[in-house]
Design a protein around this motif. Structure first.
Motif, PDB file in Angstrom:
ATOM      1  N   VAL A  66     136.503  40.914  -2.164  1.00  0.00           N
ATOM      2  CA  VAL A  66     137.018  39.557  -1.992  1.00  0.00           C
ATOM      3  C   VAL A  66     138.324  39.446  -2.756  1.00  0.00           C
ATOM      4  N   LYS A  67     139.373  38.960  -2.076  1.00  0.00           N
ATOM      5  CA  LYS A  67     140.667  38.757  -2.725  1.00  0.00           C
ATOM      6  C   LYS A  67     141.015  37.279  -2.621  1.00  0.00           C
ATOM      7  N   LEU A  68     141.186  36.628  -3.769  1.00  0.00           N
ATOM      8  CA  LEU A  68     141.484  35.203  -3.823  1.00  0.00           C
ATOM      9  C   LEU A  68     142.939  34.992  -4.199  1.00  0.00           C
ATOM     10  N   ASN A  69     143.618  34.116  -3.486  1.00  0.00           N
ATOM     11  CA  ASN A  69     144.972  33.719  -3.815  1.00  0.00           C
ATOM     12  C   ASN A  69     144.872  32.447  -4.654  1.00  0.00           C
ATOM     13  N   LEU A  70     145.216  32.547  -5.944  1.00  0.00           N
ATOM     14  CA  LEU A  70     145.130  31.412  -6.853  1.00  0.00           C
ATOM     15  C   LEU A  70     146.423  30.611  -6.928  1.00  0.00           C
ATOM     16  N   GLY A  71     147.440  31.045  -6.205  1.00  0.00           N
ATOM     17  CA  GLY A  71     148.725  30.362  -6.225  1.00  0.00           C
ATOM     18  C   GLY A  71     149.638  30.934  -7.292  1.00  0.00           C
ATOM     19  N   ARG A  72     150.924  30.704  -7.149  1.00  0.00           N
ATOM     20  CA  ARG A  72     151.941  31.184  -8.095  1.00  0.00           C
ATOM     21  C   ARG A  72     151.827  32.683  -8.345  1.00  0.00           C
ATOM     22  N   ASN A  73     151.637  33.421  -7.264  1.00  0.00           N
ATOM     23  CA  ASN A  73     151.540  34.886  -7.306  1.00  0.00           C
ATOM     24  C   ASN A  73     150.408  35.400  -8.183  1.00  0.00           C
ATOM     25  N   LYS A  74     149.329  34.649  -8.261  1.00  0.00           N
ATOM     26  CA  LYS A  74     148.152  35.082  -9.017  1.00  0.00           C
ATOM     27  C   LYS A  74     147.034  35.387  -8.034  1.00  0.00           C
ATOM     28  N   TYR A  75     146.444  36.574  -8.184  1.00  0.00           N
ATOM     29  CA  TYR A  75     145.366  37.003  -7.311  1.00  0.00           C
ATOM     30  C   TYR A  75     144.202  37.507  -8.149  1.00  0.00           C
ATOM     31  N   VAL A  76     142.997  37.314  -7.639  1.00  0.00           N
ATOM     32  CA  VAL A  76     141.789  37.863  -8.250  1.00  0.00           C
ATOM     33  C   VAL A  76     141.081  38.661  -7.164  1.00  0.00           C
ATOM     34  N   THR A  77     140.741  39.904  -7.468  1.00  0.00           N
ATOM     35  CA  THR A  77     140.022  40.757  -6.529  1.00  0.00           C
ATOM     36  C   THR A  77     138.755  41.233  -7.207  1.00  0.00           C
ATOM     37  N   PHE A  78     137.630  41.109  -6.473  1.00  0.00           N
ATOM     38  CA  PHE A  78     136.361  41.558  -7.044  1.00  0.00           C
ATOM     39  C   PHE A  78     135.421  42.038  -5.947  1.00  0.00           C
ATOM     40  N   PRO A  79     134.548  43.008  -6.273  1.00  0.00           N
ATOM     41  CA  PRO A  79     133.545  43.473  -5.314  1.00  0.00           C
ATOM     42  C   PRO A  79     132.350  42.523  -5.323  1.00  0.00           C
ATOM     43  N   ALA A  80     131.766  42.332  -4.147  1.00  0.00           N
ATOM     44  CA  ALA A  80     130.644  41.398  -4.020  1.00  0.00           C
ATOM     45  C   ALA A  80     129.816  41.728  -2.784  1.00  0.00           C
ATOM     46  N   VAL A  81     128.746  40.960  -2.610  1.00  0.00           N
ATOM     47  CA  VAL A  81     127.900  41.040  -1.422  1.00  0.00           C
ATOM     48  C   VAL A  81     127.852  39.644  -0.806  1.00  0.00           C
ATOM     49  N   VAL A  82     128.077  39.544   0.498  1.00  0.00           N
ATOM     50  CA  VAL A  82     127.952  38.261   1.190  1.00  0.00           C
ATOM     51  C   VAL A  82     126.462  37.982   1.328  1.00  0.00           C
ATOM     52  N   ASN A  83     125.987  36.868   0.736  1.00  0.00           N
ATOM     53  CA  ASN A  83     124.544  36.651   0.750  1.00  0.00           C
ATOM     54  C   ASN A  83     124.106  35.339   1.368  1.00  0.00           C
TER      55      ASN A  83
ATOM     56  N   LEU B   9     140.989  31.050   7.077  1.00  0.00           N
ATOM     57  CA  LEU B   9     141.980  30.718   8.098  1.00  0.00           C
ATOM     58  C   LEU B   9     143.352  30.461   7.468  1.00  0.00           C
ATOM     59  N   CYS B  10     143.384  29.803   6.331  1.00  0.00           N
ATOM     60  CA  CYS B  10     144.640  29.474   5.654  1.00  0.00           C
ATOM     61  C   CYS B  10     145.182  30.615   4.799  1.00  0.00           C
ATOM     62  N   GLY B  11     144.398  31.662   4.589  1.00  0.00           N
ATOM     63  CA  GLY B  11     144.868  32.807   3.826  1.00  0.00           C
ATOM     64  C   GLY B  11     144.581  32.733   2.344  1.00  0.00           C
ATOM     65  N   ARG B  12     143.824  31.750   1.898  1.00  0.00           N
ATOM     66  CA  ARG B  12     143.496  31.638   0.481  1.00  0.00           C
ATOM     67  C   ARG B  12     142.460  32.677   0.063  1.00  0.00           C
ATOM     68  N   VAL B  13     141.578  33.061   0.990  1.00  0.00           N
ATOM     69  CA  VAL B  13     140.522  34.046   0.723  1.00  0.00           C
ATOM     70  C   VAL B  13     140.625  35.153   1.764  1.00  0.00           C
ATOM     71  N   LYS B  14     140.530  36.396   1.301  1.00  0.00           N
ATOM     72  CA  LYS B  14     140.481  37.535   2.218  1.00  0.00           C
ATOM     73  C   LYS B  14     139.235  38.342   1.893  1.00  0.00           C
ATOM     74  N   ILE B  15     138.508  38.723   2.915  1.00  0.00           N
ATOM     75  CA  ILE B  15     137.288  39.522   2.736  1.00  0.00           C
ATOM     76  C   ILE B  15     137.430  40.776   3.570  1.00  0.00           C
ATOM     77  N   GLN B  16     137.134  41.901   2.928  1.00  0.00           N
ATOM     78  CA  GLN B  16     137.216  43.182   3.624  1.00  0.00           C
ATOM     79  C   GLN B  16     135.974  43.997   3.285  1.00  0.00           C
ATOM     80  N   GLU B  17     135.369  44.577   4.302  1.00  0.00           N
ATOM     81  CA  GLU B  17     134.189  45.411   4.077  1.00  0.00           C
ATOM     82  C   GLU B  17     134.593  46.649   3.311  1.00  0.00           C
ATOM     83  N   LYS B  18     133.781  46.995   2.301  1.00  0.00           N
ATOM     84  CA  LYS B  18     134.049  48.201   1.520  1.00  0.00           C
ATOM     85  C   LYS B  18     133.704  49.412   2.353  1.00  0.00           C
ATOM     86  N   GLN B  19     134.576  50.404   2.303  1.00  0.00           N
ATOM     87  CA  GLN B  19     134.335  51.650   3.017  1.00  0.00           C
ATOM     88  C   GLN B  19     133.420  52.528   2.178  1.00  0.00           C
ATOM     89  N   ALA B  20     132.568  53.270   2.829  1.00  0.00           N
ATOM     90  CA  ALA B  20     131.651  54.171   2.120  1.00  0.00           C
ATOM     91  C   ALA B  20     132.445  55.286   1.453  1.00  0.00           C
TER      92      ALA B  20
END
Length: 85
Positions: free
Chosen positions: A25-42, A70-81
């Motif tokens: 999960v990659k979050l756009n916090l604004g002002r060029n700040k991003y947080v990326t973390f691994p997670a499980v969609v539950n 849709l607005c680009g604030r959150v991006k989710i990408q499946e982790k590759q094995a």
């Protein structure tokens, strides 16, 4: 910039297909700040979805609406094995 070929319904289907899978999960916090973390969609709900971060000390928000993708604030990408083959 909003991608023209996406709709809320197509985003819901894409997130539903990731249910129970490991994602990044990659979050756009604004002002060029991003947080990326691994997670499980539950949790898949009519107006939002939830993720469970692997880091139990994560203090950020873990429920997101489909419009945030849709607005680009959150991006989710499946982790590759690992290993790739």
């Amino acid at each position: 910039m909003i991608k023209v070929n996406l709709s809320i319904n197509s985003i819901k289907e894409a997130v539903k297909s990731l249910s129970g899978k490991n994602v990044t999960v990659k979050l756009n916090l604004g002002r060029n700040k991003y947080v990326t973390f691994p997670a499980v969609v539950n949790g898949i709900y009519p107006s939002l979805f939830t993720v469970d971060p692997f880091d139990k000390n994560f203090l950020g928000k873990t429920a997101y609406s489909y419009s945030e993708i849709l607005c680009g604030r959150v991006k989710i990408q499946e982790k590759q094995a690992a290993g790739g083959k």
